[in-house]
Design an enzyme around this catalytic site. Structure first.
Site, mmCIF file in Angstrom:
data_model
loop_
_atom_site.group_PDB
_atom_site.id
_atom_site.type_symbol
_atom_site.label_atom_id
_atom_site.label_comp_id
_atom_site.label_asym_id
_atom_site.label_seq_id
_atom_site.Cartn_x
_atom_site.Cartn_y
_atom_site.Cartn_z
ATOM 1 N N ASN A 1 1.002 -1.021 -0.393
ATOM 2 C CA ASN A 1 0.197 0.218 0.036
ATOM 3 C C ASN A 1 1.135 1.130 -0.191
ATOM 4 O OD1 ASN A 1 1.140 0.783 2.901
ATOM 5 N ND2 ASN A 1 -0.445 -1.228 3.135
ATOM 6 N N ASP B 1 -3.712 -7.077 5.241
ATOM 7 C CA ASP B 1 -4.206 -7.821 6.183
ATOM 8 C C ASP B 1 -3.995 -9.351 5.188
ATOM 9 O OD1 ASP B 1 -5.404 -5.976 8.324
ATOM 10 O OD2 ASP B 1 -6.624 -5.378 6.704
ATOM 11 N N LYS C 1 9.067 -15.305 -11.209
ATOM 12 C CA LYS C 1 8.813 -14.254 -11.772
ATOM 13 C C LYS C 1 7.526 -14.787 -12.523
ATOM 14 C CE LYS C 1 8.552 -10.870 -15.230
ATOM 15 N NZ LYS C 1 8.831 -9.867 -16.547
ATOM 16 N N PHE D 1 -4.137 2.765 14.471
ATOM 17 C CA PHE D 1 -4.488 4.458 13.945
ATOM 18 C C PHE D 1 -5.147 4.125 12.888
ATOM 19 C CE2 PHE D 1 -1.551 8.695 13.672
ATOM 20 C CZ PHE D 1 -0.807 7.861 14.594
ATOM 21 N N LYS E 1 -12.880 -0.842 16.466
ATOM 22 C CA LYS E 1 -10.982 -1.522 16.224
ATOM 23 C C LYS E 1 -10.151 -1.014 17.185
ATOM 24 C CE LYS E 1 -10.268 -0.212 11.143
ATOM 25 N NZ LYS E 1 -10.124 0.237 10.886
ATOM 26 N N LYS F 1 -9.358 -4.495 19.310
ATOM 27 C CA LYS F 1 -7.833 -4.103 19.779
ATOM 28 C C LYS F 1 -7.714 -3.914 21.460
ATOM 29 C CE LYS F 1 -7.039 -3.594 15.363
ATOM 30 N NZ LYS F 1 -6.473 -4.145 13.818
#
Ligand code: CTP
Length: 401
Positions: free
Chosen positions: A214, A283, A293, A327, A341, A345
């Site tokens: 990301n 995730d 490859k 975060f 969350k 958590k």
């Protein structure tokens, strides 16, 4: 507790060394932060760089002679005393062996050394010289005297020097001198605390040349690590791949995958008093890592993914007497998702931000978050620099401590 140098009066002392050119850049950086800088040069510094450069960039006259302008009937002859009195901080960069010897022995034979006798504000000395001079016994004695007297020494870097020798003696980059200035001025309210920070993305390999990841830049986590170090904490930063430079005096552990990040975090969690997870952990990871490859073939192919462990959730389960901060990166229903969350958590604080905005998204220097606390209170913060947000978050953590 923020360390800001905006509107602070800074005296920048420049001595006659080849690194004097770097003090021009330092002056620009200090200006950019909103500091009011006055420059004092030694006679020898003027052989390397003209006062006009500093005058133009600082917007203030440059002091280089105790008796300069005395014939113009203004107060320039006592300027050094006024400047010493007004100073919030003094930086001497580069500081030659000569000035260090003089200050250590109370000698005042020019504008800068005379000013130094009158200064009561914190002083940063940035020695820069030839390696042999830096190792010289008399010089070391003088430097150690100054250290004992409470002067803050910004150690020179090792490397190739202008004289051709190699070793310690090079003036650190201006951004690093600025960093040490912020360190010197910060309140040490995290002294004796161990802070563990995660930052950046993770990469989940598909084949030897491709991965799932990301666009996280790691900036938020690096800002927090830096701010915590400035406030006296012992900091470990576990970072996925980023283009950022390691923060000074922070132990940086580089990882690639979510699994590697999990291993590093669990190895270091016991020690930490505060754990802040800014990392954008993938995730999912590909079920199979292709050895070679993947070649172009069919029009459509599928990739099977397996869920990665939720590191923060596991930390929440395992944590003892630790402060845990997460975060939440969201694109919709910001506070509802973040609240979930926070509870799932077992966090003390979660900073929720919308990542599909340019001002608070991946890679931006700024962020706009809502802080949600365990006691169900909330605090919506305005958009601000990640460096500033890092300090605000640490302020809130210090309150909980
Ligand atoms: N996190 C983690 N391990 C994961 C996923 C997330 O430790 N495998 C942490 C992140 O570092 C962050 C917090 O959990 O501090 C929230 O991450 P985020 O990506 O916003 O949420 P997820 O829990 O992954 O949930 P979702 O992707 O469904 O929004």
């Amino acid at each position: 507790m923020q360390t800001k140098i905006e509107n602070k009066n800074i005296v920048l002392g420049v001595c006659g060394g080849i690194a004097a050119y770097k003090s021009v850049e330092l002056l620009r950086l200090l200006n950019k932060q909103g500091a009011k800088v006055r420059v004092v040069m030694t006679q020898n510094a003027r052989s390397f760089i003209g006062p006009l450069t500093f005058e133009a960039l600082s917007g203030n006259p440059v002091c280089f002679d105790l008796f300069q302008n005395i014939d113009r009937k203004n107060d320039a002859s006592i300027r050094h005393i006024d400047w010493a009195r007004d100073a919030d901080v003094v930086i001497i960069a580069p500081a030659t062996a000569n000035i260090i010897g003089k200050i250590a022995n109370g000698i005042a034979d020019d504008a800068l050394t005379t000013l130094m006798l009158a200064v009561t504000a914190p002083v940063l000395l940035c020695p820069s010289m030839n390696t042999q001079m830096y190792a010289n016994k008399a010089f070391c004695r003088n430097l150690s005297t100054l250290r004992d007297d409470g002067y803050f020494i910004v150690e020179p870097e090792a490397g190739e020097l202008a004289c051709g020798d190699s070793g310690p003696g090079r003036l650190p980059e201006p951004k690093d001198i600025l960093d040490r200035l912020l360190y010197r001025l910060a309140q040490k309210d995290l002294k004796n605390k161990k802070v563990l920070v995660t930052a950046g993305p993770t990469r989940e390999p598909i084949d030897p040349v491709r991965f799932i990841s990301n666009p996280s830049s790691g900036k938020m986590g690096y800002s927090i690590a830096k701010a915590a170090e400035h406030r006296g904490a012992k900091v470990v930063l576990i970072s996925g791949p980023t283009n950022l430079l390691d923060p000074i005096n922070v132990e940086v552990i580089k990882v690639e995958t979510a699994k590697e990040m999990a291993r590093a975090v669990f190895e270091r969690m016991e020690d930490a008093n505060i754990i802040i997870k800014t990392a954008a952990v993938s995730d999912y990871r590909p079920v199979k890592l292709e050895k070679q490859k993947i070649k172009k073939g069919k029009d459509e192919i599928s990739l099977f993914l397996k869920k990665n462990q939720d590191i923060l959730k596991e930390l929440g389960r395992k944590k003892k007497d630790q402060i845990l901060v997460g975060f939440a990166a969201e694109t919709e229903n910001l506070e509802i998702n973040a609240e979930k969350k926070l509870a799932e958590k077992k966090l003390d604080i979660i900073a929720a931000n919308l990542v599909n905005r340019s001002s608070s998204g991946f890679g931006s220097d700024t962020n706009k978050v809502v802080l949600l606390y365990k006691d169900k209170t909330r605090e919506a913060l305005p958009e601000m620099l990640k460096d500033d947000l890092a300090h605000i978050l640490l302020d809130r953590i210090v309150k909980i401590l």
